[in-house]
Design an enzyme around this catalytic site. Structure first.
Site, PDB file in Angstrom:
ATOM      1  N   LYS A   1      -0.019   5.659   8.571  1.00 37.30           N
ATOM      2  CA  LYS A   1       0.658   5.786   7.280  1.00 37.30           C
ATOM      3  C   LYS A   1      -0.342   5.884   6.134  1.00 37.30           C
ATOM      4  O   LYS A   1      -0.228   6.730   5.244  1.00 37.30           O
ATOM      5  CB  LYS A   1       1.608   4.604   7.086  1.00 37.30           C
ATOM      6  CG  LYS A   1       2.434   4.638   5.798  1.00 37.30           C
ATOM      7  CD  LYS A   1       1.815   3.815   4.679  1.00 37.30           C
ATOM      8  CE  LYS A   1       1.829   2.328   5.012  1.00 37.30           C
ATOM      9  NZ  LYS A   1       1.291   1.507   3.867  1.00 37.30           N
TER      10      LYS A   1
ATOM     11  N   THR B   1       0.854  -1.186   0.000  1.00 37.04           N
ATOM     12  CA  THR B   1       0.000   0.000   0.000  1.00 37.04           C
ATOM     13  C   THR B   1       0.883   1.227   0.000  1.00 37.04           C
ATOM     14  O   THR B   1       1.570   1.515   0.983  1.00 37.04           O
ATOM     15  CB  THR B   1      -0.922   0.009   1.237  1.00 37.04           C
ATOM     16  OG1 THR B   1      -1.757  -1.150   1.217  1.00 37.04           O
ATOM     17  CG2 THR B   1      -1.802   1.256   1.227  1.00 37.04           C
TER      18      THR B   1
ATOM     19  N   LYS C   1      -7.604   1.387  -2.587  1.00 36.78           N
ATOM     20  CA  LYS C   1      -7.119   1.014  -1.249  1.00 36.78           C
ATOM     21  C   LYS C   1      -7.047   2.236  -0.336  1.00 36.78           C
ATOM     22  O   LYS C   1      -7.433   2.168   0.846  1.00 36.78           O
ATOM     23  CB  LYS C   1      -5.743   0.357  -1.352  1.00 36.78           C
ATOM     24  CG  LYS C   1      -5.119  -0.025   0.003  1.00 36.78           C
ATOM     25  CD  LYS C   1      -5.964  -1.045   0.764  1.00 36.78           C
ATOM     26  CE  LYS C   1      -5.375  -1.351   2.146  1.00 36.78           C
ATOM     27  NZ  LYS C   1      -4.126  -2.113   2.062  1.00 36.78           N
TER      28      LYS C   1
END
Length: 229
Positions: free
Chosen positions: A174, A12, A99
């Protein structure tokens, strides 16, 4: 990489890097073609969703970005470790875009469910009764019915084992930063996303970084000034 290799990136990251990796792959193909060498390498981004439990059960969801032919090749590989393989778009980075949108919503929803569970229980409702009611009402979501942050509500959830394992606060923070940065790049205001990011920065600052991100409930509980009011 060998000629005809399919390169799948399941990390990701931001949505721009896959475009650069795709361009590098195409450039290598062109260089090899000019040398008379067979290449035909392809690249797709395929970040995953589902958490540790889904990974252990081979029931992840893969979010694939790339042309149709590359997606079909990737699906043949990824279907063996997933419950679903979504083609998110023909452009590289489409998987990452989905995502980031997913985890933006996830960070917000987990924060909201944590607040709701604390409110209801402090008003005297049994946590399991509260969760069951929420999951039969309009507040139902993955954060409430599958990964509830209140200890003891779902025995298999990280909240019932001291928030150990699972998806770490550091990783959620993050991803929230990646999402809010992506939003800023397309001139989109994300007030709820920004607030969730600020909240998880607080968790990280107090040493929650390695705990599961559902520990936001514990953080909110312990940082409330008056628990008896």
């Amino acid at each position: 990489a060998q000629p005809g290799s399919l390169l799948i990136d399941c990390s990701t990251i931001d949505a721009e890097t896959p475009k650069q990796l795709h361009a590098v792959t195409q450039e290598l193909n062109q260089q090899n073609a000019e040398k008379g060498l067979l290449s035909n390498m392809t690249f797709v981004d395929a970040p995953v969703s589902g958490g540790v439990g889904a990974a252990e059960a081979g029931a992840l969801t893969f979010l694939v970005g790339g042309d149709e032919q590359s997606y079909q090749r990737a699906q043949e590989v990824l279907q063996h470790m997933s419950k679903a393989v979504f083609h998110c778009g023909k452009l590289p980075g489409s998987g990452q875009a989905v995502k980031l949108a997913n985890n933006l919503a996830l960070g917000i929803s987990m924060s909201a469910i944590s607040e709701a569970m604390l409110l209801g229980t402090r008003l005297g409702v049994d946590p399991k009764v509260l969760a069951a009611a929420l999951n039969s009402a309009t507040a139902r979501c993955w954060s409430s019915d599958t990964y509830n942050p209140y200890p003891g509500v779902i025995e298999t959830a990280p909240s019932s084992r001291g928030y150990e394992g699972g998806f770490a606060v550091d990783l959620m923070l993050k991803d929230l930063k990646l999402a809010t940065d992506a939003a800023a790049a397309v001139d989109l205001q994300t007030p709820m996303g920004n607030q969730a990011q600020h909240l998880y920065q607080g968790l990280q600052g107090e040493g929650y970084g390695k705990l599961d991100f559902s520990s936001v409930l514990k953080y909110l509980d312990q940082n409330s000034v008056d628990k008896t009011a």
